[in-house]
Design an enzyme around this catalytic site. Structure first.
Site, PDB file in Angstrom:
ATOM      1  N   TRP A 321       0.832  -1.211   0.000  1.00  0.00           N
ATOM      2  CA  TRP A 321       0.000   0.000   0.000  1.00  0.00           C
ATOM      3  C   TRP A 321       0.867   1.262   0.000  1.00  0.00           C
ATOM      4  CZ3 TRP A 321      -1.477  -3.820   3.735  1.00  0.00           C
ATOM      5  CH2 TRP A 321      -2.629  -4.516   3.413  1.00  0.00           C
ATOM      6  N   CYS A 405      -2.997   3.722   3.202  1.00  0.00           N
ATOM      7  CA  CYS A 405      -3.477   2.357   3.025  1.00  0.00           C
ATOM      8  C   CYS A 405      -4.392   2.297   1.814  1.00  0.00           C
ATOM      9  CB  CYS A 405      -4.176   1.863   4.281  1.00  0.00           C
ATOM     10  SG  CYS A 405      -4.689   0.132   4.204  1.00  0.00           S
ATOM     11  N   CYS A 406      -5.641   1.998   2.045  1.00  0.00           N
ATOM     12  CA  CYS A 406      -6.589   1.845   0.948  1.00  0.00           C
ATOM     13  C   CYS A 406      -7.317   3.145   0.638  1.00  0.00           C
ATOM     14  CB  CYS A 406      -7.595   0.758   1.297  1.00  0.00           C
ATOM     15  SG  CYS A 406      -6.851  -0.851   1.532  1.00  0.00           S
ATOM     16  N   GLY A 716     -10.000  -1.617  -2.010  1.00  0.00           N
ATOM     17  CA  GLY A 716      -9.212  -0.466  -1.596  1.00  0.00           C
ATOM     18  C   GLY A 716      -7.780  -0.533  -2.061  1.00  0.00           C
TER      19      GLY A 716
END
Length: 741
Positions: A321, A405-406, A716
């Site tokens: 990510w 992250c997502c 995501g």
């Protein structure tokens, strides 16, 4: 503090008098309203480097996903000699986590036992030197489990709370790496020393210790850069240095911390300022500018952490990510698309499609049409980018936020996040029906209540009981998170990343839910159909007999969609009643990564007709195959969820066949842009876009060599499809592929 050489030609502002990268960007970036025709393909040097990268990736895959592990030393900022992809003369942007590409390091600070297990899982043995060093050392994981009470341990074991960062580094903290390029490390260190000198109150001892740790690692970052032959004490003086300085900051962060998501932030428009100046000065060509971005992205694609098989079960496909946010609109209403926004997307053609970095376009109706069209084209061609609603997030985070992250937004360098995985809404519903017992093992976890004995479940009674247990769950969840983050700060603090934040940083605590659509459809079934609970020999409800139809989430039907909206709002309000560690502000996500498969495995049969062990839908998605009224109806249902109480993100992964999207390439681009505009106009938050046929995925499952670089969006984030385990692949194939709008 003014630097005549490094800042030549830049428009001055408040950024000259103190740390304010946002002001610098807005005064100096160049809006671009044109199309993609200026872009350049890969240089010969880039092709040479990518040839080497592809060889390494093939070797990594042949070795089961891990090419090599250095088990002789603990990975730190200064643990390894300089490493290069090809050699120091060929690499333009330099720096690897270890001394060789794709060689993983051992990072035991978050959990020593997990680090040992990760080594063993891939055929490696941790050195006696590291074992001896950590025999008497408390790690984050040890500290957490010392403090957990029995209820927390039971909830974790049963899968009501899962994915908690209690055995791995939490991640989701974005250092403002741009500061290094703009100001140089010496000035940043001077400012931190000034902040530390102002701390006088004994109640801020925690902050004093934080600042001392930050200063130590800021000095180490300078030493890391010097080992590669660069002095980052002063500001960057050209585009190559700006990228290199910024990357050194990110590299130091991923050497120090193996966090769940060490994202790089919103960097393209910042770097574009330097590139445009070099182009005007005649020291850089467009081909060289693209080459710089290509080489940075190559390095980001090579970031690796050593993970356990259990971690990979939660977050499949070996994701890192390295989320990179693009464009958006300024607070003054001026779009922030630059040529470097295009250059970042162009890497997916020059280097091939890829899951990393996790490219996230901050979508707004005010973005220029040519850029919207190019984004849509890239989505259709590569399935490698995602979209988030800048018009919604800008109201809450201003115009200099990044995605971690997502899908999680935070103000760059001004906010940090305590990451916290998610709780299982569907399992809490089953617990409410069973008086606080786990339906799988029959263990009493929550406070004891009555088991439902009705012949047919009554919706109002079920809802009342559900709210009682959601209230209990919320308090347990917050207190569990408070323990985790107290111990992480104590034993695995992100010293370098936090040094690149304001000292008076605002803290967010990110909670999450899974099983959302299962819980919503289950409540709808109880309300609109006849649901008979069936008990086993233990007296535990384990099955349901459902008679009659009921409205299903994902078909633009308010009867069920509003149940979901109200459920999330209720749970969020209950979370907010329990204070968070260090005064953090509560946020919530509807996001599962790929743990929707694992969550389903831990959950018994549910009143919506789903059978025990079957996967949940990912994130805020409708359950597989239930959104049968077309693509737009499915999007409309998700758009009804309220971002104000889900500021950690509402993940929607959307798959549509090329034929359904349009009759030809131009028509598909037009339709995708129109669809994105319409979806986000409803204040929807996020959309993953996959444009492909189910048959292609099935073929790739049967023969991975057919599509070795096949990239898909999962929940995501993007992943190489061939890196997913078989059960995760089968779940992706089972999702709805819309064949009509």
């Amino acid at each position: 503090m003014k630097n005549e050489t490094a800042w030549r030609g830049f428009r001055e502002g408040v950024w000259c008098d103190g740390i304010n990268v946002s002001n610098f960007i807005k005064l100096n970036y160049t809006q671009y309203n044109g199309d993609s025709s200026f872009l350049e393909g890969p240089t010969e040097r880039t092709n040479k480097e990518m040839k080497r990268v592809k060889e390494l990736l093939i070797a990594e895959n042949e070795k089961g996903g891990v090419l090599d592990v250095d088990t002789s030393k603990v990975l730190t900022i200064l643990s390894h000699e300089p490493g290069y992809v090809v050699d120091k003369d060929t690499d333009i942007i330099v720096g690897l986590q270890t001394d060789a590409p794709l060689k993983r390091g051992v990072s035991p600070f978050a959990g020593f036992r997990n680090a040992v297990q990760a080594c063993n899982a891939y055929g490696y043995e941790m050195s006696d030197k590291i074992k001896n060093e950590f025999t008497y050392r408390t790690t984050h994981n040890t500290g957490v489990f010392r403090a957990y009470n029995d209820t927390m341990k039971k909830a974790r074991h049963a899968g009501i709370l899962t994915g908690l960062p209690d055995a791995y580094a939490r991640g989701r903290i974005i250092g403002d790496y741009r500061r290094i390029a703009l100001y140089g490390m010496d000035y940043l260190i001077e400012q931190k020393k000034y902040d530390k000198a102002k701390v006088l109150d004994e109640e801020t001892i925690h902050l004093l210790e934080d600042l001392a740790k930050q200063l130590e690692f800021m000095a180490q970052l300078k030493t890391l850069a010097l080992s590669y032959g660069y002095d980052i004490s002063k500001p960057a003086s050209n585009a190559r240095e700006a990228i290199q300085w910024l990357y050194f900051g990110y590299l130091g962060a991923v050497k120090e911390q193996n966090g769940a998501a060490n994202s790089i932030g919103r960097i393209a428009e910042f770097l574009d300022v330097y590139i445009e100046r070099d182009l005007k000065e005649g020291v850089l060509t467009e081909s060289q500018a693209q080459e710089l971005i290509d080489d940075l992205v190559i390095k980001l694609r090579l970031v690796r952490h050593l993970r356990t098989p259990e971690y990979n079960d939660l977050f499949a496909g070996d994701p890192v990510w390295v989320t990179l946010s693009l464009s958006g609109v300024s607070g003054e209403g001026k779009h922030m698309v630059s040529k470097t926004s295009y250059r970042v997307l162009q890497t997916l053609y020059n280097l091939g499609s890829s899951a990393e970095p996790n490219i996230t376009v901050l979508w707004s109706e005010h973005l220029p049409q040519p850029f919207k069209d190019f984004c849509a084209k890239v989505s259709i061609d590569t399935d490698s980018i995602q979209y988030e609603n800048d018009d919604v997030m800008r109201r809450m985070y201003g115009d200099d936020y990044s995605i971690a992250c997502c899908v999680s937004a935070m103000k760059t360098g001004k906010q940090m996040q305590f990451f916290g995985a998610r709780c299982n809404l569907a399992k809490v519903l089953l617990m409410a029906l069973n008086g606080g017992k786990d339906e799988k093992e029959g263990v009493q976890i929550a406070p004891e209540g009555p088991v439902f004995d009705e012949e047919v479940l009554d919706y109002e009674k079920v809802l009342d009981a559900y709210k009682v247990y959601l209230k209990w769950m919320a308090k347990l969840y917050v207190n569990t998170m408070n323990i985790i983050h107290y111990m992480h700060d104590k034993y695995a603090y992100e010293r370098l990343m936090m040094s690149l934040h304001d000292t008076d940083v605002e803290r967010l605590m990110a909670f999450g839910v899974s099983g959302f659509s299962v819980a919503v459809d289950s409540l709808s079934a109880i309300k609109y159909a006849k649901v008979k609970p069936i008990k086993d020999e233990r007296g535990v409800i384990t099955e349901f007999d459902v008679k009659g139809d009921f409205p299903k989430y994902g078909n633009d039907d308010d009867r069920v969609d509003l149940i979901g909206k109200e459920l999330v709002e209720y749970f969020y309000k209950e979370l907010c009643k329990t204070p968070c560690y260090r005064g953090a502000r509560h946020t919530l996500s509807i996001l599962t990564i790929t743990s929707n498969v694992m969550y389903g495995r831990k959950t018994g049969s549910t009143p919506d007709g789903r059978k025990a062990g079957e996967p949940f839908a990912p994130g805020a998605n409708p359950m597989h195959g239930r959104d049968c009224e077309g693509a737009l109806a499915s999007l409309n249902s998700v758009a009804k969820l309220n971002y104000a109480c889900c500021q950690d993100g509402i993940s929607n992964t959307f798959s549509i066949t090329p034929e359904a999207l349009g009759r030809d390439d131009a028509n598909r681009v037009d339709n995708l842009v129109t669809m994105l505009d319409g979806y986000f106009h409803q204040d929807a938050h996020h959309l993953n876009v996959n444009v492909l046929n189910r048959e292609k995925l099935i073929a790739a499952m049967d023969d991975p060599t057919l599509y070795p670089s096949l990239t898909i969006r999962v929940s995501g984030y993007a992943v190489n499809f061939n890196k997913l385990t078989r059960d995760k692949q089968e779940e992706v194939v089972a999702r709805t592929f819309h064949q009509g709008m």
